[in-house]
Design a protein around this motif. Structure first.
Motif, short mmCIF file in Angstrom:
data_model
loop_
_atom_site.label_atom_id
_atom_site.label_comp_id
_atom_site.label_asym_id
_atom_site.label_seq_id
_atom_site.Cartn_x
_atom_site.Cartn_y
_atom_site.Cartn_z
N HIS A 64 39.23 126.56 -19.23
CA HIS A 64 39.22 125.59 -20.33
C HIS A 64 40.51 124.77 -20.34
N ALA A 65 41.64 125.44 -20.10
CA ALA A 65 42.92 124.73 -20.10
C ALA A 65 43.01 123.70 -18.98
N ASN A 66 42.32 123.96 -17.88
CA ASN A 66 42.33 123.02 -16.74
C ASN A 66 41.27 121.94 -16.84
N GLY A 67 40.61 121.85 -17.99
CA GLY A 67 39.64 120.78 -18.19
C GLY A 67 38.22 121.11 -17.78
N ARG A 68 37.92 122.41 -17.65
CA ARG A 68 36.56 122.87 -17.31
C ARG A 68 36.05 122.24 -16.01
N VAL A 69 36.92 122.18 -15.04
CA VAL A 69 36.57 121.60 -13.74
C VAL A 69 35.74 122.60 -12.95
#
Length: 309
Positions: free
Chosen positions: A64-69
């Motif tokens: 989630h912190a990485n933008g859900r990539v």
């Protein structure tokens, strides 16, 4: 001192529960193996297991912190792990159908020994005399359980050994993945590839059998859920504490497998397992002990040339 996120006691409980779920999955596989092939069961297990894998990814704070990539640079390596896992599952599930439950499970615990050996050519690790001795002790236990030349020895005994090798290879390759990629995302890629690989394997070996009633559907769903949830619990437990704190409890799975095999299939292969199972566990625990010593030495020692361990 333990960090706020280091909850070792709870992590141990979750890892033991994961072992129990894995063995329950194995019981179901053995129960269904007279009606469905190992490749079919592998395909079903991975398909149903995608749900817990997706849950693990969604619960990952890092993701989630990485933008859900969902993209990852080393997707080919992650998919290769899925193919290797497919082969491991096929060998192990076939072993469960042909060997006593505890015997197949015990030989499968040679994966920790293979991981130590494979880390040399794949990761470039230097393994010293202590760890090679541990590997030797463990493999001596494997030979004792397999009993080559004995009346109970068959070629089927190599199936869980092959599975252990493939599981270990998959585990070592996981350590080559980028450190900033969430483990659940890697697992999702590998699980998805395993679904495809097991499906192709099942189709190439005669296709899928007709499901024999709602009861078998329920067993298959339970099999996939047990396996997927076990992986989820392992991921959670590894986040709570260092893997070295959990590794010694890994070998409780041998005892769990023996008890479950006796309870559900009336198997009690004590003569086949002893003393080989003790040697396998001892070899694995020696590796854990040595790695913990090395970790402490790296923390306390001053910077200097890398020494052989």
């Amino acid at each position: 001192m333990q960090s706020a996120t280091d909850r070792t006691g709870l992590a141990i409980v979750l890892s033991l529960l994961a072992l129990l779920l894995f063995d329950c999955m194995g019981l179901i596989i053995k129960h269904l193996s007279d009606r469905y092939t190992a490749a079919e069961l592998s395909a079903y297990r991975n398909f149903v297991g995608l749900v817990p894998s997706a849950v693990a990814l969604w619960s990952s704070r890092v993701w989630h912190a990485n933008g859900r990539v969902l993209r990852m640079r080393q997707w080919k390596l992650a998919c290769l792990r899925g193919i290797i896992t497919t082969l491991a599952q096929f060998c192990f599930y076939l072993a469960l159908s042909r060997l006593p439950f505890a015997t197949a499970a015990t030989i499968g615990y040679a994966d920790a020994l293979f991981m130590t050996a494979l880390a040399v050519p794949i990761l470039g690790e230097r393994v010293g005399a202590a760890r090679w001795l541990a590997v030797g002790v463990g493999f001596a236990g494997v030979v004792m359980v397999m009993k080559p030349g004995g009346e109970s020895f068959t070629a089927d005994a190599f199936l869980p050994l092959a599975a252990a090798f493939c599981y270990a290879l998959s585990g070592v390759l996981a350590r080559k993945m980028d450190g900033d990629v969430p483990s659940p995302l890697i697992n999702l890629y590998s699980s998805g590839t395993s679904v495809i690989g097991a499906t192709v394997l099942a189709l190439s070996l005669g296709g899928f059998s007709d499901l024999q009633g709602a009861g078998d559907v329920g067993w298959i769903l339970a099999m996939g859920c047990f396996g997927g949830c076990a992986v989820l619990l392992i991921v959670i437990s590894f986040r709570m504490t260092e893997q070295a704190n959990l590794a010694p409890f890994h070998y409780f799975g041998i005892l769990i497998a023996f008890v479950l095999g006796w309870m559900f299939f009336g198997e009690a292969p004590v003569d086949d397992l002893m003393p080989g199972a003790i040697f396998i566990a001892a070899g694995g625990l020696m590796i854990v002990w040595r790695e913990r010593q090395m970790r402490r030495a790296r923390v306390t020692a001053p910077r200097g040339p890398h020494t052989r361990v």
